[in-house]
Write a protein that holds these residues in place. Sequence first.
Motif, mmCIF file in Angstrom:
data_model
loop_
_atom_site.group_PDB
_atom_site.id
_atom_site.type_symbol
_atom_site.label_atom_id
_atom_site.label_comp_id
_atom_site.label_asym_id
_atom_site.label_seq_id
_atom_site.Cartn_x
_atom_site.Cartn_y
_atom_site.Cartn_z
ATOM 1 N N ALA A 110 100.136 46.346 47.676
ATOM 2 C CA ALA A 110 101.123 47.408 47.813
ATOM 3 C C ALA A 110 100.557 48.702 47.242
ATOM 4 O O ALA A 110 99.652 48.700 46.410
ATOM 5 C CB ALA A 110 102.402 47.024 47.082
ATOM 6 N N ALA A 111 101.094 49.833 47.691
ATOM 7 C CA ALA A 111 100.664 51.128 47.183
ATOM 8 C C ALA A 111 101.816 52.111 47.290
ATOM 9 O O ALA A 111 102.735 51.941 48.110
ATOM 10 C CB ALA A 111 99.445 51.649 47.947
ATOM 11 N N ALA A 112 101.775 53.147 46.444
ATOM 12 C CA ALA A 112 102.781 54.204 46.471
ATOM 13 C C ALA A 112 102.103 55.527 46.156
ATOM 14 O O ALA A 112 101.078 55.569 45.470
ATOM 15 C CB ALA A 112 103.895 53.925 45.461
ATOM 16 N N ILE A 113 102.663 56.592 46.662
ATOM 17 C CA ILE A 113 102.189 57.933 46.328
ATOM 18 C C ILE A 113 103.418 58.810 46.091
ATOM 19 O O ILE A 113 104.435 58.681 46.790
ATOM 20 C CB ILE A 113 101.291 58.509 47.437
ATOM 21 C CG1 ILE A 113 100.554 59.756 46.957
ATOM 22 C CG2 ILE A 113 102.064 58.818 48.682
ATOM 23 C CD1 ILE A 113 99.479 60.249 47.912
ATOM 24 N N LEU A 114 103.330 59.660 45.070
ATOM 25 C CA LEU A 114 104.438 60.542 44.711
ATOM 26 C C LEU A 114 104.281 61.874 45.423
ATOM 27 O O LEU A 114 103.188 62.431 45.492
ATOM 28 C CB LEU A 114 104.467 60.774 43.208
ATOM 29 C CG LEU A 114 104.550 59.526 42.332
ATOM 30 C CD1 LEU A 114 104.549 59.924 40.857
ATOM 31 C CD2 LEU A 114 105.774 58.690 42.658
ATOM 32 N N GLY A 115 105.395 62.376 45.929
ATOM 33 C CA GLY A 115 105.363 63.659 46.601
ATOM 34 C C GLY A 115 106.604 64.472 46.310
ATOM 35 O O GLY A 115 107.516 64.032 45.606
ATOM 36 N N SER A 116 106.627 65.674 46.855
ATOM 37 C CA SER A 116 107.773 66.557 46.699
ATOM 38 C C SER A 116 107.946 67.358 47.976
ATOM 39 O O SER A 116 107.069 67.389 48.835
ATOM 40 C CB SER A 116 107.585 67.494 45.501
ATOM 41 O OG SER A 116 106.418 68.279 45.661
ATOM 42 N N PHE A 117 109.092 67.993 48.108
ATOM 43 C CA PHE A 117 109.333 68.833 49.275
ATOM 44 C C PHE A 117 110.123 70.067 48.854
ATOM 45 O O PHE A 117 110.794 70.078 47.821
ATOM 46 C CB PHE A 117 110.086 68.061 50.370
ATOM 47 C CG PHE A 117 111.553 67.852 50.058
ATOM 48 C CD1 PHE A 117 112.498 68.770 50.494
ATOM 49 C CD2 PHE A 117 111.968 66.762 49.330
ATOM 50 C CE1 PHE A 117 113.850 68.589 50.205
ATOM 51 C CE2 PHE A 117 113.311 66.559 49.039
ATOM 52 C CZ PHE A 117 114.257 67.478 49.475
ATOM 53 N N THR A 118 110.032 71.084 49.663
ATOM 54 C CA THR A 118 110.824 72.287 49.444
ATOM 55 C C THR A 118 110.961 73.036 50.755
ATOM 56 O O THR A 118 110.163 72.846 51.689
ATOM 57 C CB THR A 118 110.198 73.194 48.369
ATOM 58 O OG1 THR A 118 111.114 74.249 48.043
ATOM 59 C CG2 THR A 118 108.889 73.791 48.861
ATOM 60 N N THR A 119 111.969 73.871 50.838
ATOM 61 C CA THR A 119 112.137 74.729 52.010
ATOM 62 C C THR A 119 111.143 75.882 51.953
ATOM 63 O O THR A 119 110.696 76.287 50.882
ATOM 64 C CB THR A 119 113.567 75.291 52.061
ATOM 65 O OG1 THR A 119 113.923 75.777 50.760
ATOM 66 C CG2 THR A 119 114.556 74.236 52.465
ATOM 67 N N ASN A 120 110.804 76.403 53.119
ATOM 68 C CA ASN A 120 109.908 77.565 53.179
ATOM 69 C C ASN A 120 110.504 78.717 53.963
ATOM 70 O O ASN A 120 109.795 79.667 54.302
ATOM 71 C CB ASN A 120 108.552 77.176 53.774
ATOM 72 C CG ASN A 120 108.667 76.638 55.200
ATOM 73 O OD1 ASN A 120 109.731 76.703 55.809
ATOM 74 N ND2 ASN A 120 107.573 76.117 55.731
ATOM 75 N N ASP A 121 111.827 78.653 54.244
ATOM 76 C CA ASP A 121 112.399 79.651 55.144
ATOM 77 C C ASP A 121 113.475 80.526 54.510
ATOM 78 O O ASP A 121 113.864 81.528 55.093
ATOM 79 C CB ASP A 121 112.980 78.964 56.391
ATOM 80 C CG ASP A 121 114.023 77.902 56.045
ATOM 81 O OD1 ASP A 121 114.253 77.649 54.845
ATOM 82 O OD2 ASP A 121 114.606 77.318 56.974
ATOM 83 N N ASP A 122 113.971 80.187 53.328
ATOM 84 C CA ASP A 122 115.051 80.970 52.726
ATOM 85 C C ASP A 122 114.949 80.879 51.212
ATOM 86 O O ASP A 122 115.487 79.955 50.597
ATOM 87 C CB ASP A 122 116.410 80.461 53.208
ATOM 88 C CG ASP A 122 117.566 81.334 52.711
ATOM 89 O OD1 ASP A 122 117.314 82.261 51.904
ATOM 90 O OD2 ASP A 122 118.713 81.093 53.123
ATOM 91 N N PRO A 123 114.272 81.822 50.559
ATOM 92 C CA PRO A 123 114.095 81.751 49.109
ATOM 93 C C PRO A 123 115.390 81.858 48.329
ATOM 94 O O PRO A 123 115.432 81.523 47.139
ATOM 95 C CB PRO A 123 113.167 82.943 48.812
ATOM 96 C CG PRO A 123 113.344 83.872 49.965
ATOM 97 C CD PRO A 123 113.610 83.001 51.150
ATOM 98 N N MET A 124 116.454 82.302 48.961
ATOM 99 C CA MET A 124 117.745 82.412 48.278
ATOM 100 C C MET A 124 118.565 81.139 48.393
ATOM 101 O O MET A 124 119.611 81.018 47.753
ATOM 102 C CB MET A 124 118.536 83.592 48.858
ATOM 103 C CG MET A 124 117.808 84.917 48.776
ATOM 104 S SD MET A 124 117.343 85.346 47.072
ATOM 105 C CE MET A 124 118.974 85.550 46.348
#
Length: 346
Positions: free
Chosen positions: A157-171
Motif C-alpha cells: 500500500a502507499a499514500a501521498i499527501l496533497g492539498s488544493f486551492t482555488t485559482n480564480d477568486d482570491p476573495m
Amino acid sequence: MKKQILLLSVFAAGLLGSCSDEETITSNDATTDFEVAIEQIDFNPETAEPDSRFNDTSDGLYHGVIVTLDTEIHGKIWVNVNNDGHYNATVVTNEGDRFRFSAKQFGISATQLSFVGDRGSFDYDVSNIDNPIATNVIIDSKDGHIASVKDRAGQRAAAILGSFTTNDDPMNIISGTWDLITDGTPNPDAFNFPLLTEVVITVTNNGNVYSDTDFETFDYNCFFDTNGIAPIFLHEDPMTTPNGRNEFWAQDQSFLLGNATLNYWLGQSSGLVDINGPTFADHGFHNNDFADPPASVCTSVDGQKGIWTWNGRTGISTFDDPFDVEMRHSENANYEAFKQMLRANN
C-alpha cells in the motif's frame, strides 16, 4: 453520474482511560478467547514490512492518511495489528511531526480495536480487511478522519499527501487537503502499476471529508497512445525508498461533491523526468487546460500535479512528497518497459 460519497466521522464523547505498560487485556467476547500483551514499543514505518502470513487475515499492517477536519493536522498513518506481535500505530505529519498510539482496549472481537496515545485516540475495525474503518478519531482534541487500506507483502500500500486551492477568486478561496491511496492492486493495462484506490478530499471551509473510489477509465493520447486506462498510483515513499518513483495518472475523473460535480485531472511521472532530465523535475501534466475543447497534447505546468473544476470554480492540486530525478530503477522490468515506451513517444 456517480453516487456522492460524504464521509462524516462519529466522534467519541471523551478519550479512553489510560493503561499501564505491559498490561494484559482479555476479551469478554465469549466466542473469542484471547489475551494480548500491550508493550510500549515504537513502530518504525521506515523498516516495517507486512508479514505474508497475514495477507488474507485481519492481522498485519494497514496504511493510509489522517487529517483533522480543520485540516490543521495532516499526515500518513501506519496501523500495526499484530503484524509483529504488537498492536500500535504511528502518524507522521506533513510537517515531520511524529506521534504514536497503542491498542488499549478491544471491542467484542479481535478485529475491533481501540487505540490511544498522548495526542488522541481512534477506534479501528478490520473485520473486513479490504475496508478497514476508523471511527471516533480525535487528535489534539480535534475531530478527525482516517482513510486506510490493507498493506500486503508483495502488494504494498502507499499514500501521498496533497492539498488544493482555488485559482480564480482570491476573495473567495476554497482550499483543503487532497490525498491519494493505493492498496497495490496491479493494473495489467498500465505496466502493472498499482491502481488508484481512493482519493480523499477534506474541505477546510466546511470540515467535510469526501471520498472518490469509483474511477472512470480514460484515454491518454496526450501522454502516449493508450486508451481505456484505469487510474494508477505508483508511489515509493521517500521515507522508505530514497529516489523512489512517482507515477499517478487520473485523467477525466468526476464525482458528486456537495451540490455539484467535481471534475479533476491528475498527472505526474518520474519516468518522464528520467528521460527528460532535471529541467522536467517538478512538472505535473494533464490533458485538460480548461480550454474548450482542451488542448490535444499534455499540458505541463511546474508544481501543478492536478487541476479541477467544481460549481463554476477552478483550482489546482499539489502534493507534498519530494520528487527526485534520475531514479534509474533498471531492476524493474515493467518500469524499464514503460520508460522505453516513453522514449519512443517523446
